[in-house]
Design a protein around this motif. Structure first.
Motif, PDB file in Angstrom:
ATOM      1  N   SER A  46     -10.681 -12.436  24.393  1.00 27.88           N
ATOM      2  CA  SER A  46      -9.900 -11.629  25.336  1.00 27.88           C
ATOM      3  C   SER A  46     -10.483 -10.222  25.412  1.00 27.88           C
ATOM      4  CB  SER A  46      -8.438 -11.551  24.893  1.00 27.88           C
ATOM      5  OG  SER A  46      -7.855 -12.834  24.892  1.00 27.88           O
ATOM      6  N   PHE A  47     -10.582  -9.715  26.632  1.00 23.16           N
ATOM      7  CA  PHE A  47     -11.092  -8.377  26.895  1.00 23.16           C
ATOM      8  C   PHE A  47      -9.977  -7.545  27.517  1.00 23.16           C
ATOM      9  CE2 PHE A  47     -14.668 -11.250  27.169  1.00 23.16           C
ATOM     10  CZ  PHE A  47     -15.654 -10.608  26.445  1.00 23.16           C
ATOM     11  N   ALA A  48      -9.879  -6.288  27.090  1.00 21.03           N
ATOM     12  CA  ALA A  48      -8.884  -5.371  27.647  1.00 21.03           C
ATOM     13  C   ALA A  48      -9.605  -4.157  28.220  1.00 21.03           C
ATOM     14  CB  ALA A  48      -7.903  -4.935  26.579  1.00 21.03           C
ATOM     15  N   GLU A  49      -9.139  -3.723  29.371  1.00 23.09           N
ATOM     16  CA  GLU A  49      -9.673  -2.515  30.000  1.00 23.09           C
ATOM     17  C   GLU A  49      -8.540  -1.515  30.131  1.00 23.09           C
ATOM     18  OE1 GLU A  49     -11.344  -1.115  34.327  1.00 23.09           O
ATOM     19  OE2 GLU A  49     -11.769  -3.161  33.670  1.00 23.09           O
ATOM     20  N   TYR A  50      -8.782  -0.310  29.643  1.00 20.11           N
ATOM     21  CA  TYR A  50      -7.762   0.736  29.653  1.00 20.11           C
ATOM     22  C   TYR A  50      -8.170   1.884  30.570  1.00 20.11           C
ATOM     23  CZ  TYR A  50      -5.637  -1.653  25.746  1.00 20.11           C
ATOM     24  OH  TYR A  50      -5.025  -2.604  24.958  1.00 20.11           O
ATOM     25  N   THR A  51      -7.201   2.667  30.966  1.00 18.85           N
ATOM     26  CA  THR A  51      -7.421   3.849  31.778  1.00 18.85           C
ATOM     27  C   THR A  51      -8.375   4.796  31.047  1.00 18.85           C
ATOM     28  OG1 THR A  51      -5.182   3.641  32.637  1.00 18.85           O
ATOM     29  CG2 THR A  51      -6.248   5.775  32.929  1.00 18.85           C
ATOM     30  N   TYR A  52      -9.274   5.400  31.801  1.00 16.71           N
ATOM     31  CA  TYR A  52     -10.227   6.354  31.235  1.00 16.71           C
ATOM     32  C   TYR A  52      -9.472   7.422  30.447  1.00 16.71           C
ATOM     33  CZ  TYR A  52     -13.893   9.794  30.765  1.00 16.71           C
ATOM     34  OH  TYR A  52     -14.798  10.679  30.251  1.00 16.71           O
ATOM     35  N   GLN A  58      -5.876   4.071  18.958  1.00 21.79           N
ATOM     36  CA  GLN A  58      -4.422   3.876  18.972  1.00 21.79           C
ATOM     37  C   GLN A  58      -4.067   2.527  19.600  1.00 21.79           C
ATOM     38  OE1 GLN A  58      -1.935   5.473  17.558  1.00 21.79           O
ATOM     39  NE2 GLN A  58      -0.457   4.040  18.411  1.00 21.79           N
ATOM     40  N   ARG A  59      -4.736   2.170  20.685  1.00 25.31           N
ATOM     41  CA  ARG A  59      -4.460   0.875  21.330  1.00 25.31           C
ATOM     42  C   ARG A  59      -4.824  -0.279  20.411  1.00 25.31           C
ATOM     43  NH1 ARG A  59      -1.834   3.907  22.904  1.00 25.31           N
ATOM     44  NH2 ARG A  59      -2.006   5.060  24.819  1.00 25.31           N
ATOM     45  N   GLU A  60      -5.926  -0.117  19.671  1.00 25.06           N
ATOM     46  CA  GLU A  60      -6.322  -1.154  18.718  1.00 25.06           C
ATOM     47  C   GLU A  60      -5.235  -1.350  17.661  1.00 25.06           C
ATOM     48  OE1 GLU A  60      -9.777  -2.227  15.446  1.00 25.06           O
ATOM     49  OE2 GLU A  60      -9.956  -0.377  16.595  1.00 25.06           O
ATOM     50  N   ARG A  61      -4.689  -0.270  17.147  1.00 23.43           N
ATOM     51  CA  ARG A  61      -3.595  -0.370  16.158  1.00 23.43           C
ATOM     52  C   ARG A  61      -2.378  -1.054  16.768  1.00 23.43           C
ATOM     53  NH1 ARG A  61      -5.828   4.620  14.773  1.00 23.43           N
ATOM     54  NH2 ARG A  61      -4.415   5.777  16.130  1.00 23.43           N
TER      55      ARG A  61
END
Length: 71
Positions: A46-52, A58-61
């Motif tokens: 699974s791949f996640a793309e976040y806002t620049y 923090q998202r990983e945690r």
């Protein structure tokens, strides 16, 4: 990116047991733009793309915590 394996599992089992819970965990995080996953025999990616500018650490945690809560 989240990679999970389930030895001997077929693609349908991988989706049910791995991919969907992982996507749910990722989707619970803030600033998510999109999530894309691939499931095959024994493997989920699974791949996640976040806002620049998003704090990826923090998202990983958050994803780790959500996956731990799903167990």
């Amino acid at each position: 990116m989240v990679v999970a394996t389930q030895q001997g599992a077929g693609p349908v089992s991988v989706v049910d047991d791995l991919t969907e819970p992982i996507e749910d965990a990722i989707q619970s995080t803030a600033s998510l733009e999109q999530v894309a996953s691939t499931s095959s025999e024994g493997v989920s990616v699974s791949f996640a793309e976040y806002t620049y500018g998003t704090d990826i650490d923090q998202r990983e945690r958050e994803v780790r915590d959500a996956l731990a809560d799903a167990d």
